[in-house]
Scaffold this active site. Structure first.
Site, short mmCIF file in Angstrom:
data_model
loop_
_atom_site.label_atom_id
_atom_site.label_comp_id
_atom_site.label_asym_id
_atom_site.label_seq_id
_atom_site.Cartn_x
_atom_site.Cartn_y
_atom_site.Cartn_z
N VAL A 176 0.95 -1.16 -0.07
CA VAL A 176 0.07 -0.38 0.10
C VAL A 176 0.99 1.22 0.37
O VAL A 176 0.66 2.12 -0.97
CB VAL A 176 -0.96 -0.07 1.28
CG1 VAL A 176 -1.79 0.72 1.63
CG2 VAL A 176 -1.70 -1.47 1.11
N TYR A 177 2.35 1.70 1.01
CA TYR A 177 2.83 2.66 0.59
C TYR A 177 3.62 2.60 -1.05
O TYR A 177 3.78 4.17 -1.14
CB TYR A 177 4.49 2.21 2.30
CG TYR A 177 5.02 2.86 1.88
CD1 TYR A 177 5.09 3.91 2.57
CD2 TYR A 177 6.33 2.79 1.39
CE1 TYR A 177 6.16 4.76 2.75
CE2 TYR A 177 7.70 3.44 1.44
CZ TYR A 177 7.53 4.89 1.96
OH TYR A 177 8.37 5.61 2.14
N ALA A 178 3.91 1.26 -1.30
CA ALA A 178 4.61 1.16 -2.35
C ALA A 178 3.86 2.17 -3.44
O ALA A 178 3.80 2.89 -4.75
CB ALA A 178 4.85 0.03 -3.18
#
Length: 270
Positions: A176-178
């Site tokens: 999700v961060y990526a």
């Protein structure tokens, strides 16, 4: 912690490095930094203060933020802290308004807030997804929205959105961060096109693996040290002051014809 990280310069030495170049165009500019209480954000706040800018920063970590204010008191320059959970968009807008009430309309926005907490793809639930999307992307979107009317009134401004090399290097363990950090470039380019005619410049500043206290405590081990030695073109370690120095340039008039671009500070890893 490995040998190279043990040899990192002290916080005071790093602060001296950040902002060692002087940008007269930054003097008295109104700056707003999200997540400015610690880590890279604190280095960015300190660097702009050294330039004589009026710097407001928002963070939910009141203790770290007040510690930063105390460290800056002896400089004779101005900094203003707003305690806020920036995942709450109403609180984010309130923080921007408080900064504008204190210093005036914002000239420079540094979208620094992020959370690179590890998470397994198959375990992510909808609520967790939304929470990570909020802190890693939604806050940048709405912070830019909150400062834009003031920038338009002032005839221009500079927005610097912090990205990440994590997705470029295909780092596993935080999908999700990526996804959010890859989307930052889309936000940058869209806003740059729409508001460039109003002299608002928007760029992405993408750090590599920066040796913040959090990274050193949680992720940097012997294997990580070896990975940096193997993949970086340059020896040594990336500091928050290295990121702050690029933020100063992108905010200053020395970069007046630069917009819609990404600047990677990763010692040549990507």
């Amino acid at each position: 912690m490995g040998e190279h990280s043990q040899q990192l310069m002290s916080g005071a030495e790093a602060a001296e490095l950040a902002g060692s170049a002087q940008y007269p165009s930054l003097r008295s500019k109104r700056v707003f930094v999200t997540g400015g209480g610690s880590g890279i954000g604190a280095d960015i706040v300190s660097a702009f203060v050294k330039q004589g800018a009026h710097v407001a920063f928002a963070d939910r970590d009141a203790a770290a933020s007040r510690s930063l204010l105390a460290a800056l008191e002896g400089t004779g320059k101005q900094a203003f802290f707003v305690e806020a959970d920036l995942a709450d968009i109403k609180a984010l807008r309130g923080a921007v308004q408080a900064a504008a009430d204190h210093f005036g309309d914002i000239d420079i926005l540094i979208n620094n807030t992020a959370n690179d907490a590890r998470h397994a793809f198959l375990d992510v639930e909808s609520d967790g997804f939304d929470a990570l999307m909020t802190i890693n992307l939604k806050t940048a979107f709405f912070a830019a929205q909150a400062v834009m009317p003031g920038m338009l009134r002032r005839g221009g401004g500079s927005i610097v959105n912090l990205g990440s090399t994590g997705w470029k290097n295909k780092v596993a363990g935080y999908p999700v961060y990526a996804a959010c950090k890859s989307a930052v470039n889309g936000l940058t380019r869209s806003l740059a096109r729409e508001y460039g005619k109003h002299n608002v410049r928007v760029n992405t500043l993408t750090p590599g693996w920066v040796m913040t206290p959090k990274q050193l405590a949680q992720w940097v081990d012997a294997e990580g040290e070896a990975e940096m030695d193997r993949n970086q073109c340059l020896p040594g370690r990336i500091l928050g002051s290295d990121i702050a120095s690029m933020a100063l340039f992108l905010a200053s008039t020395e970069s007046r014809m630069i917009t819609a671009q990404e600047f990677v500070v990763d010692a040549g890893w990507t």
